[in-house]
Design a protein around this motif. Structure first.
Motif, PDB file in Angstrom:
ATOM      1  N   ASP A   1      -5.659  -1.624  -1.390  1.00  0.00           N
ATOM      2  CA  ASP A   1      -4.297  -2.777  -1.905  1.00  0.00           C
ATOM      3  C   ASP A   1      -3.655  -3.333  -0.183  1.00  0.00           C
ATOM      4  N   VAL A   2      -3.641  -4.044  -0.391  1.00  0.00           N
ATOM      5  CA  VAL A   2      -2.100  -4.772   1.305  1.00  0.00           C
ATOM      6  C   VAL A   2      -2.376  -3.206   2.285  1.00  0.00           C
ATOM      7  N   GLN A   3      -2.051  -2.541   2.042  1.00  0.00           N
ATOM      8  CA  GLN A   3      -1.507  -1.723   2.695  1.00  0.00           C
ATOM      9  C   GLN A   3      -3.229  -0.594   2.618  1.00  0.00           C
ATOM     10  N   ASN A   4      -3.971  -0.605   3.367  1.00  0.00           N
ATOM     11  CA  ASN A   4      -5.107  -0.781   2.539  1.00  0.00           C
ATOM     12  C   ASN A   4      -5.328   1.083   2.005  1.00  0.00           C
ATOM     13  N   GLN A   5      -4.581   1.096   1.103  1.00  0.00           N
ATOM     14  CA  GLN A   5      -4.436   2.380   0.151  1.00  0.00           C
ATOM     15  C   GLN A   5      -5.253   2.037  -1.115  1.00  0.00           C
TER      16      GLN A   5
HETATM   17  C1  LIG Z   1      -6.264  -2.357   6.118  1.00  0.00           C
HETATM   18  O1  LIG Z   1      -8.467  -2.557   6.913  1.00  0.00           O
HETATM   19  C2  LIG Z   1      -7.925  -3.641   8.040  1.00  0.00           C
HETATM   20  C3  LIG Z   1      -9.444  -3.594   8.639  1.00  0.00           C
HETATM   21  O2  LIG Z   1     -11.018  -3.322   7.978  1.00  0.00           O
HETATM   22  C4  LIG Z   1      -7.532  -4.011   9.360  1.00  0.00           C
HETATM   23  O3  LIG Z   1      -7.905  -5.958   9.777  1.00  0.00           O
HETATM   24  C5  LIG Z   1      -5.877  -4.013   8.743  1.00  0.00           C
HETATM   25  O4  LIG Z   1      -5.211  -4.583   9.664  1.00  0.00           O
HETATM   26  C6  LIG Z   1      -5.639  -3.360   7.862  1.00  0.00           C
HETATM   27  N1  LIG Z   1      -4.049  -3.482   7.128  1.00  0.00           N
HETATM   28  C7  LIG Z   1      -3.485  -2.745   7.071  1.00  0.00           C
HETATM   29  C8  LIG Z   1      -2.142  -2.738   6.419  1.00  0.00           C
HETATM   30  O5  LIG Z   1      -4.029  -1.436   6.917  1.00  0.00           O
END
Ligand SMILES: *[C@@H]1O[C@H](CO)[C@@H](O)[C@H](O)[C@H]1NC(C)=O
Ligand SMILES: *[C@@H]1O[C@H](CO)[C@@H](O)[C@H](O)[C@H]1NC(C)=O
Ligand SMILES: *[C@@H]1O[C@H](CO)[C@@H](O)[C@H](O)[C@H]1NC(C)=O
Ligand SMILES: *[C@@H]1O[C@H](CO)[C@@H](O)[C@H](O)[C@H]1NC(C)=O
Length: 374
Positions: A64-68
């Protein structure tokens, strides 16, 4: 000639190699870079992949948008899907993966990643950035009675994005003036010429502009503009019509012996329609004559003149009926002739009856007194 053909062939070969190289550099996963999703509706995100011969796809993850982890599953094992409650795996063709956000909200805005684990070549990923959108909705057009209260409302389902709401009035002549505004972390502002009779709600989603009392010059269309970050201005238009209800009056005078001229007058906005109701009789001298006179305040004076033979007034009821868009039923103004006659008869009967009772009393008293004197 020979050399040229060889050169040509090698250019083609180079281009081919270059293309193959590009595809490899870009990976085997493709996803739309940017999509727009309407708020409060389901929305499906899709990634496509291509598999080379001898390769197998082990697992698919969505972040998702938080990389979860939003959702993960093994292809061919749709029962083994694990993930968050607000998303579900959508049906898709065999070389795509699709997930549906059940009801898109402001928090769903951002970039989503799909990751495909291939064996033996490793993982490949694609990314789609989602913007949540909404439209400004308005009530239907309104009508209000001058001097009363009128409210206009707009709503926008993404108040989190709204910086400021501005209401502007566009008159029938096309002049646009600011009426009121409400900005985040402040109080509603009412423009000086509208102060004390205009109010605005302190809300960034449901915005209601209220006029009390509403005036004829408030008629026109109003634009509610939601200044959003970062989707620009979202706006909608709602129009207001102002009515002035008629208070009709009837007057009449004898113009020549045996002829009466009656006027029914009404001041209203928009102009009223006046008809005469003359009970089963044709003793009117021609059809009624109607005139309209626009007045500077925006109302119209309508006068309908009916000429009748004076005998008619005694025999039948003559009514003036005023029809107006702002009235549920027409207003009837009677010239009171028939009611007058009935009232006269009633008064005469009562008078005669009282006289009779009084003389009877007098008689009785006289007799009694006479006896006593004896
Ligand atoms: C999620 O991961 C990407 C790289 O894979 C990064 O550019 C992005 O800032 C990350 N987003 C968050 C919300 O941590
Ligand atoms: C509202 O009124 C305006 C102007 O009178 C008109 O153009 C518009 O179509 C109306 N809108 C609706 C929803 O009836
Ligand atoms: C009726 O109205 C006309 C025009 O407004 C006026 O000239 C006339 O005197 C009026 N008659 C009565 C009876 O009021
Ligand atoms: C009006 O009524 C009279 C009788 O009451 C009749 O003779 C005459 O034709 C009528 N006129 C019209 C125009 O209907």
């Amino acid at each position: 000639m020979m050399g040229q053909a060889n050169y040509c062939r090698s250019v083609q070969a180079c281009l081919f190699l270059l293309l193959v190289g590009l595809v490899q550099v870009l990976g085997k996963v493709t996803a739309p870079g940017h999509v727009e999703a309407p708020v409060e509706k389901p929305f499906t995100l899709t990634c496509s992949f291509s598999k080379e011969r001898g390769e197998s796809l082990r697992k698919i993850h969505w972040l998702d948008v938080q990389n979860q982890t939003l959702l993960s599953y093994q292809p061919g094992n749709r029962d083994g899907v694990s993930g968050q409650q607000h998303v579900e795996l959508a049906s898709s063709s065999k070389d795509t993966s699709a997930i549906t956000i059940r009801r898109v909200g402001f928090r769903d805005e951002g970039c989503y990643t799909c990751i495909f684990d291939f064996h033996p070549s490793g993982s490949q990923q694609g990314q789609t950035c989602l913007t949540v959108t909404a439209q400004v909705t308005v009530d239907s057009n309104k009508t209000a009675v001058s001097g009363k209260r009128a409210s206009l409302s707009c709503s926008y389902a993404l108040p989190e994005k709204v910086q400021q709401i501005v209401w502007r009035h566009v008159s029938a002549q096309g002049d646009s003036t600011e009426v009121a505004s409400f900005a985040k972390r402040s109080d509603p502002m009412i423009e000086p010429q509208f102060q004390d009779r205009v109010w605005l709600t302190a809300s960034l989603s449901e915005s209601t502009l209220t006029f009390q009392p509403v005036a004829i010059q408030d008629e026109g269309c109003f634009t509610c503009m939601y200044e959003t970050y970062a989707d620009g201005i979202k706006s909608s238009v709602v129009c207001l019509s102002i009515y002035v209800l008629p208070k009709p009056q009837v007057s009449y005078k004898t113009t020549s012996p045996g002829v009466i001229e009656a006027n029914c007058t009404s001041v209203s906005r928009p102009p009223a329609e006046i008809v005469w109701n003359v009970e089963r009789d044709n003793r009117t001298v021609g059809p009624p004559l109607t005139r309209q006179l626009p007045r500077p305040d925006g109302t119209t004076l309508v006068t309908s003149t009916l000429t009748v033979q004076s005998g008619l007034l005694k025999d039948v009821s003559i009514k003036c009926l005023v029809h107006h868009k702002g009235l549920e039923s027409p207003i009837a103004v009677s010239m009171n002739t028939k009611i007058g006659t009935a009232l006269t008869i009633l008064i005469s009967v009562t008078t005669v009856a009282s006289l009779l009772v009084m003389s009877l009393c007098f008689c009785l008293w006289k007799c009694f007194l006479h006896k006593e004197a004896d």
